[in-house]
Design a protein around this motif. Structure first.
Motif, PDB file in Angstrom:
ATOM      1  N   LYS A   1       6.671  -6.338   2.895  1.00 28.69           N
ATOM      2  CA  LYS A   1       7.297  -5.731   2.094  1.00 28.69           C
ATOM      3  C   LYS A   1       6.001  -4.841   1.051  1.00 28.69           C
ATOM      4  O   LYS A   1       4.790  -5.203   1.077  1.00 28.69           O
ATOM      5  CB  LYS A   1       7.885  -6.594   0.840  1.00 28.69           C
ATOM      6  CG  LYS A   1       9.120  -7.319   1.282  1.00 28.69           C
ATOM      7  CD  LYS A   1       9.454  -8.320   0.368  1.00 28.69           C
ATOM      8  CE  LYS A   1      10.790  -9.059   0.997  1.00 28.69           C
ATOM      9  NZ  LYS A   1      11.139 -10.271   0.205  1.00 28.69           N
TER      10      LYS A   1
ATOM     11  N   GLU B   1       6.404  -3.175  -4.390  1.00 26.84           N
ATOM     12  CA  GLU B   1       7.605  -2.963  -5.293  1.00 26.84           C
ATOM     13  C   GLU B   1       8.878  -4.183  -4.454  1.00 26.84           C
ATOM     14  O   GLU B   1      10.041  -4.097  -4.943  1.00 26.84           O
ATOM     15  CB  GLU B   1       8.288  -1.923  -5.535  1.00 26.84           C
ATOM     16  CG  GLU B   1       7.233  -1.468  -6.931  1.00 26.84           C
ATOM     17  CD  GLU B   1       7.238   0.019  -6.980  1.00 26.84           C
ATOM     18  OE1 GLU B   1       8.390   0.738  -6.307  1.00 26.84           O
ATOM     19  OE2 GLU B   1       6.580   0.762  -7.741  1.00 26.84           O
ATOM     20  N   GLY B   2       8.462  -4.889  -3.422  1.00 28.48           N
ATOM     21  CA  GLY B   2       9.458  -5.419  -2.692  1.00 28.48           C
ATOM     22  C   GLY B   2      10.366  -4.714  -1.718  1.00 28.48           C
ATOM     23  O   GLY B   2      11.339  -5.351  -1.244  1.00 28.48           O
TER      24      GLY B   2
END
Lengths: 409, 409
Positions: A156, A159-160
């Motif tokens: 990831k 920011e995921g």
């Protein structure tokens, strides 16, 4: 080799300019973070260039783009490559030059009507910079079998956002298995990203390998106290301990051959003028062309810290941030780079690579070497990163000659 | 003096407990930032305590609360005082003890039916900590004429809230002119906020003055470079320069008498493991009981920096953050503190105050002195700040005796 074979220098410069317009920044650099829209535009452009050359273009499951020129015989290919992703405040040359020079090598052979004995290919590897997804050199790492496709897809960004989803979104989750094209040799042209070649008169560099690296994070704990009311003898100041460690590591570079040391992160808490620090987090980036002296350096640093801890009452804990052994390149290919430069009348010197490159991963699979061209002012990862057109063409000609040599050996 | 005159110790402890419930934090400390609702509650409580004692209570235009006990004659008053505001993560003793001990001194006189020759008063000064509004010691600074009421009213907190508006909001913009009560002498009881008294057997401290202070901010500029590709000889590392300066300043404390040094702020930019730093901002907090050795220390630091700058190519600029000369207290009052402790059979030693106090400002107006009690573990500005009930009562008895002595001299 046809000794008259040369790169089309104007076309190389023009292709680099075309790519550098994609994700161009106002400061004159490039921002093509891996698997963003800008990276997709760069990939689309590269794909069209490869297709226009008549290469057999394939994309693998981690998004590596492979353009293949068929040789006269079956078997492992001579692979050229690098990457087209950049850091957030990147320049125009880092990575892009190696990919475009690879394309130009194949274009020069096509232009000359030459078919190599072995297959040849150029690869643009995914996410070399590591600026968006960890680890860096991800595409070549997966290609070399160091990391599974599944694990890489699950990475990831800050920011995921998931790598696999981004690959699908930009249309670069290809059908091929990474590593599908067997490698006979790997060659990469890159800017030096340091000041050595320029300082040495501006010749080329025949890279002998990638130096060993040890990144440590040290956490130092002392005792916070009032800087006005606490006598010096009562203090336990981790900031002062960090200063001593920084200087000690620096002094080691004077006695241990080839040793580099940097403390780039120093965070002091609580960070008030009148409070003796409680806690310091610092990094040490230790590198050496050889594993043994690097191990000697690390051991000396750890011993110094243990003594400091004992003497000054500072707790010191260590965490590994990264650790890679030295990656020596293949002698016959290094010598091939030198021979190619000599044929072309170009000065070249042997040197170690201070930074990591896709070549580091490819050396797990096959004999590998690199050629460096000067970086003006030693700048890189910076919009002001610059190499001259002349040097780019020189480097690409050495790559062409060395690749042709390897493909017909 | 009536040598049987004593503080009501249980009442002092109980009053301190009552005040420490206002703005109490879960960690056992206090949070009464100046002119907040918690500060207002503390002020309201204090005002009611003073009024219940029959003191003539006045509030001035900067919010200083003054409780006056009339003496037998007209003329300047013997003033006791401190503050009830705290830092954000404050303890229960810093400031509060001095104000409550002042109240208890006047209460002890009233209980004993004694009227001093001179007027006596206790003052709770506004915003001593400087944790919400700049500068610290603001209330006593304005009282002593160092800053105009208008300028103080215009000060803003970190969220832009104006001090004058907050004074009005909490109802403590009083009608009196700061400094309206002329001072014959000023005495303050305070916790040490350091480890010296506890380490010395736990006696009291007769404070001889407030040490001189010099706060410098240094900005060091080098040249950012890649920690893998840049040979050591090409680097200009301001982080390493900062380390050398920190150690140099620390070494000076071993040779310059009374010298303290702290580097509490060290910010390294860009702060990446593999980038040789470009810029470091660091603070130096230099203190000495005397002005001349402090000036010698500062000159030595500046000379060292100039040499470092010349040798290593690091640009170093300086900015003054704070600069105060030493504040010596009045010998007759220091001796009075010692005589009072001796009468009470309490050990006392002379010592310098490492921190600033309202007494520093009051010494511009009149002879001034302080008495310190031990801070367990040297902790302060911390919920774990602690002094024993026994030491608080001892300190308050010395304050009572010394104040009675001054009020009748």
């Amino acid at each position: 080799m046809s000794t008259n074979l040369r790169i089309d220098g104007a076309r190389l410069v023009s292709r680099l300019e075309a790519l550098s317009r994609i994700g161009a920044t106002p400061e004159g650099g490039c921002r093509r973070l891996a698997l963003t829209d800008e990276d997709k535009q760069g990939r689309d452009w590269l794909l069209s260039q490869m297709q226009a050359l008549g290469l057999d273009v394939k994309v693998d499951a981690i998004g590596n783009i492979v353009g293949i020129l068929k040789g006269q015989q079956q078997g492992p290919a001579v692979i050229l490559g690098s990457h087209i992703d950049t850091v957030g405040t990147g320049g125009r040359f880092d990575g892009a030059l190696g990919v475009i020079a690879g394309v130009e090598v194949l274009a020069a052979l096509r232009d000359a009507g030459l078919t190599p004995k072995r297959d040849m290919a150029v690869i643009a590897f995914t996410n070399e910079e590591g600026a968006r997804f960890h680890p860096d050199m991800l595409g070549s790492y997966v290609w070399a079998g160091g990391m599974s496709v599944e694990a890489a897809h699950a990475e990831k960004d800050s920011e995921g956002v998931v790598l696999g989803a981004e690959l699908n979104r930009i249309g670069y989750h290809g059908p091929e298995q990474p590593g599908f094209l067997k490698a006979h040799a790997y060659l990469e042209l890159h800017i030096e990203q340091g000041p050595v070649l320029e300082g040495d008169g501006g010749g080329l560099g025949a890279v002998t390998g990638i130096q060993a690296i040890c990144w440590l994070e040290l956490t130092l704990r002392g005792r916070p106290s009032h800087a006005g009311t606490t006598p010096m003898a009562y203090r336990k100041d981790p900031g002062l301990a960090a200063a001593r460690i920084n200087i000690f590591a620096n002094e080691l570079t004077k006695t241990i051959s080839g040793q580099l040391a940097n403390s780039g992160v120093i965070r002091v808490e609580p960070g008030n003028v009148n409070v003796v620090p409680e806690r310091v987090v610092m990094s040490l980036d230790l590198r050496n062309p050889n594993d043994a002296p690097l191990a000697e350096t690390e051991a000396a640093v750890r011993k110094f810290c243990a003594e400091l801890s004992e003497r000054d009452g500072i707790e010191i804990s260590f965490r590994d941030l990264a650790r890679f052994p030295a990656t020596p390149f293949a002698e016959e290919l290094i010598a091939g780079m030198e021979a190619s430069a000599a044929e072309l009348g170009l000065p070249i010197r042997r040197m170690i690579s201070g930074a990591g490159h896709d070549a580091q991963m490819m050396s797990r699979l096959c004999p590998t070497a690199m050629v460096f061209i000067p970086s003006i002012g030693g700048l890189s990862h910076n919009p002001a990163e610059f190499s001259t057109d002349e040097d780019m063409v020189k480097g690409a000609n050495v790559l062409l000659s060395a690749a042709w040599r390897a493909a017909n050996a």
